[in-house]
Design a protein around this motif. Structure first.
Motif, short mmCIF file in Angstrom:
data_model
loop_
_atom_site.label_atom_id
_atom_site.label_comp_id
_atom_site.label_asym_id
_atom_site.label_seq_id
_atom_site.Cartn_x
_atom_site.Cartn_y
_atom_site.Cartn_z
N LEU A 66 3.66 5.01 15.21
CA LEU A 66 4.73 5.30 14.21
C LEU A 66 5.80 4.16 13.84
CD1 LEU A 66 5.51 9.01 15.51
CD2 LEU A 66 4.09 8.26 13.71
N ASP A 67 5.95 3.46 15.20
CA ASP A 67 6.99 2.19 15.12
C ASP A 67 6.30 1.26 13.94
OD1 ASP A 67 8.52 3.10 16.77
OD2 ASP A 67 7.78 2.23 18.55
N LYS A 68 4.77 0.83 13.88
CA LYS A 68 4.19 0.16 13.00
C LYS A 68 4.43 0.47 11.51
CE LYS A 68 0.79 -1.87 16.28
NZ LYS A 68 -0.65 -2.05 16.51
N VAL B 107 0.92 -1.22 0.11
CA VAL B 107 -0.09 0.17 -0.15
C VAL B 107 0.89 1.33 0.07
CG1 VAL B 107 -1.75 -1.16 1.22
CG2 VAL B 107 -0.16 0.10 2.65
N THR B 108 0.18 2.39 -0.59
CA THR B 108 0.93 3.44 -0.44
C THR B 108 0.26 4.36 0.67
OG1 THR B 108 1.26 3.53 -2.82
CG2 THR B 108 1.19 5.86 -1.61
N VAL B 109 1.06 5.07 1.58
CA VAL B 109 0.65 5.80 2.74
C VAL B 109 1.20 7.31 2.58
CG1 VAL B 109 1.15 6.13 5.07
CG2 VAL B 109 0.58 3.84 4.12
N ASN B 110 0.31 8.11 2.91
CA ASN B 110 0.72 9.63 3.08
C ASN B 110 0.22 9.90 4.66
OD1 ASN B 110 1.51 12.37 2.33
ND2 ASN B 110 -0.93 12.72 3.24
N ILE B 111 1.29 10.35 5.31
CA ILE B 111 1.06 10.85 6.74
C ILE B 111 1.71 12.21 6.67
CG2 ILE B 111 3.05 9.40 7.67
CD1 ILE B 111 1.46 9.41 10.26
N ASN B 112 0.96 13.38 6.95
CA ASN B 112 1.40 14.64 6.98
C ASN B 112 2.22 14.88 8.34
OD1 ASN B 112 -1.16 14.83 5.37
ND2 ASN B 112 -0.11 16.62 4.76
N GLY B 113 3.18 15.47 8.27
CA GLY B 113 3.95 15.79 9.29
C GLY B 113 3.57 16.11 10.42
N SER C 269 12.74 12.68 10.10
CA SER C 269 13.44 12.53 11.50
C SER C 269 12.73 11.68 12.24
CB SER C 269 13.08 14.05 12.17
OG SER C 269 11.84 14.32 12.44
N PHE C 270 11.51 11.23 12.15
CA PHE C 270 10.83 10.22 13.06
C PHE C 270 10.91 8.85 12.10
CE2 PHE C 270 8.42 13.98 14.75
CZ PHE C 270 8.28 13.38 16.17
N PHE C 271 10.86 8.76 10.93
CA PHE C 271 11.01 7.52 10.11
C PHE C 271 12.50 6.98 9.54
CE2 PHE C 271 6.34 8.80 9.36
CZ PHE C 271 5.80 7.66 10.25
N GLY C 272 13.39 7.93 9.52
CA GLY C 272 14.50 7.49 9.28
C GLY C 272 14.64 7.62 7.68
N GLN D 217 6.12 24.40 3.02
CA GLN D 217 5.47 23.12 3.46
C GLN D 217 5.85 21.74 3.08
OE1 GLN D 217 2.55 22.89 5.42
NE2 GLN D 217 2.77 24.90 6.15
N ILE D 218 6.26 21.57 1.94
CA ILE D 218 6.80 20.24 1.18
C ILE D 218 8.25 20.14 2.03
CG2 ILE D 218 7.71 19.15 -0.70
CD1 ILE D 218 5.87 20.81 -2.34
N ARG D 219 9.23 21.17 2.03
CA ARG D 219 10.29 20.76 2.67
C ARG D 219 10.20 20.51 4.41
NH1 ARG D 219 11.95 25.37 1.70
NH2 ARG D 219 11.77 26.62 3.66
N ILE D 220 9.34 21.11 4.95
CA ILE D 220 9.32 20.89 6.64
C ILE D 220 8.44 19.48 6.65
CG2 ILE D 220 9.74 23.12 7.18
CD1 ILE D 220 6.67 23.44 7.68
N ASN D 221 7.58 19.20 5.65
CA ASN D 221 6.85 17.87 5.83
C ASN D 221 8.07 16.82 5.71
OD1 ASN D 221 4.37 16.46 5.69
ND2 ASN D 221 5.55 15.43 4.01
N TYR D 222 8.76 16.99 4.65
CA TYR D 222 10.19 15.77 4.46
C TYR D 222 11.02 16.01 5.64
CZ TYR D 222 14.02 13.44 3.04
OH TYR D 222 15.23 12.63 2.95
N GLN D 223 11.33 16.99 6.41
CA GLN D 223 12.19 16.91 7.32
C GLN D 223 11.59 16.43 8.69
OE1 GLN D 223 12.99 21.39 7.66
NE2 GLN D 223 14.57 21.24 6.25
N THR D 224 10.33 16.65 8.96
CA THR D 224 9.81 15.95 10.09
C THR D 224 9.48 14.55 10.05
OG1 THR D 224 8.44 18.25 10.70
CG2 THR D 224 7.58 16.16 11.56
N ASN D 225 9.01 14.01 8.90
CA ASN D 225 8.81 12.72 8.56
C ASN D 225 10.19 11.99 8.58
OD1 ASN D 225 5.95 12.40 8.72
ND2 ASN D 225 5.65 13.02 6.59
#
Length: 433
Positions: free
Chosen positions: A65-67, A44-50, A110-113, A100-108
């Motif tokens: 987030l771990d799952k 599946v494809t997942v979008n999760i906003n930062g 940082s959490f998902f690696g 918005q695109i840049r900080i979304n990437y940075q946030t996600n």
């Protein structure tokens, strides 16, 4: 072969309450991710906003987030890019889209690696216009998903078209709006969904179908829909079911024969394969260069004719929408001027606070809840408006503390006064409507 690419959109606004976030996590996110885990063949494809990623991480829901991370590590899900605070991208300045695109990437990231490597892009609410093309391409996304109503050519099922300007190209994926909405509003069950896919296939050329819907549909909007619909579909399309693997060990002979007969009858289901959206780019040939219509996943053909492209967020006939966007326009202008003027410690501090709050003040829900189609929630409207007012407070304070000329400070104070007047007008309407 029929290739089905399901996309799930995870999002909550920055103004969401702690109790509601807990409820949605329990009713939807955890059970839905358990379904994904139970059926490892389902990609599946997942979008999760930062903004939601941060809320889950900071609210003690790191297990969600771990799952997601484990599913990505196992190659079962792919992530998309988006705007961190879920703004309506075609309606905000280009520099805000890029941010918005840049900080979304940075946030996600940082959490998902390193498993967070978005190749595709999900514009919030699937709101598209050609103005967002450059920011999406420049942020190195390879494809974008838009609403089916945006498709200007014959419906593509065996080719993938491109959006192109100069030397830049972006694959465009069209959501099957009718099928997605049937799932979202419980107008089709698992068996009916599979039969629908089979009817699309003529047995010759491979085809694809893309569905996209809110993750909260499963379990929160529709109770137990993760099990009643999704598990049923995934189980039916499983390449080799557990019950079939252990059939001879568990069933008497007559039952074995019946189950084997049923399994043979189900072979037609094997014509359907579940894939990620990016995999479609590797399977299907390139089509034409096209330009999708400005639209959202809630836009109708009549809306497009009326050039009312984003009716749930900026309806031409919605007075509150018009005032909200006028207030936001002033807010953005004052915040940008504060950044430009900040020239000492005090002004830079206030400017930084205003700049950070502005990111969240762009979120879409404040407008959606003011649409009255039929969504209407005075608290969600007011919370969004208060975020904007907090930006104005800090941004103007930065200007006043800076070394800017008195004439400029006076000019921007008048803008704040104008915004205050609009704020009061909107607030009055919340009391009376």
């Amino acid at each position: 072969m029929i290739y089905w690419a399901p996309l799930f959109h995870f999002y909550q606004p920055p103004t969401q309450t702690a109790s509601m976030l807990m409820r949605i996590s329990n009713e939807s996110y955890r059970p839905l991710l358990d379904v994904f885990t139970d059926f490892p063949h389902a990609r599946v494809t997942v979008n999760i906003n930062g903004v939601l990623t941060e809320m889950l991480g900071f609210s003690g829901y790191s297990d969600v987030l771990d799952k997601l991370r484990r599913l990505a590590e196992n190659g079962q899900i792919e992530f998309t890019g988006s705007g961190k605070y879920h703004p309506i991208l075609p309606l905000i300045p280009k520099e805000e889209v890029e941010r918005q695109i840049r900080i979304n990437y940075q946030t996600n990231h940082s959490f998902f690696g390193d498993v967070y490597v978005p190749r595709g892009f999900f514009p919030p609410e699937l709101c598209y216009s050609k103005d967002i093309f450059s920011p999406v391409v420049e942020s190195r996304h390879e494809w974008i998903i838009v609403s089916g109503i945006a498709c200007p050519v014959a419906w593509p099922m065996d080719v993938i078209h491109r959006i192109g300007y100069e030397n830049d190209k972006l694959a465009v994926i069209f959501r099957d709006d009718i099928l997605s909405n049937k799932i979202s509003f419980k107008d089709i069950d698992g068996k009916g969904f599979i039969e629908h896919l089979k009817r699309l296939y003529d047995g010759t050329n491979d085809i694809y179908v893309v569905t996209a819907m809110d993750a909260e549909t499963f379990g929160h909007h529709i109770q137990h829909w993760d099990k009643l619909f999704l598990s049923q579909v995934f189980e039916t399309l499983e390449p080799m079911r557990n019950t079939d693997r252990t059939l001879h060990q568990q069933k008497p002979l007559a039952e074995q024969h019946r189950r084997l007969f049923e399994f043979e009858m189900d072979q037609e289901d094997r014509q359907i394969k579940i894939v990620t959206v990016t995999e479609l780019l590797e399977i299907f040939p390139i089509g034409k260069i096209i330009e999708p219509r400005p639209s959202s996943w809630s836009t109708s053909a009549d809306d497009i004719k009326a050039k009312n492209y984003y009716p749930l967020w900026k309806d031409k006939d919605n007075i509150i929408h018009q005032m909200q966007w006028e207030h936001l326009s002033i807010t953005i202008e004052v915040a940008h001027k504060a950044t430009e003027c900040a020239d000492n410690d005090a002004s830079r501090e206030f400017s930084g606070i205003g700049r950070t709050i502005l990111d969240s003040a762009l979120h879409s829900c404040q407008f959606w809840w003011a649409s009255k189609k039929p969504m209407w929630d005075i608290n969600m409207v007011y919370r969004g408006l208060n975020l904007q007012r907090e930006v104005l407070l800090n941004a103007y304070k930065a200007i006043s503390e800076s070394g800017a000329k008195p004439e400029l400070k006076k000019e921007y104070y008048y803008k704040v006064v104008a915004a205050r007047h609009i704020f009061n007008q909107i607030t009055d309407s919340l009391y009376t409507d």
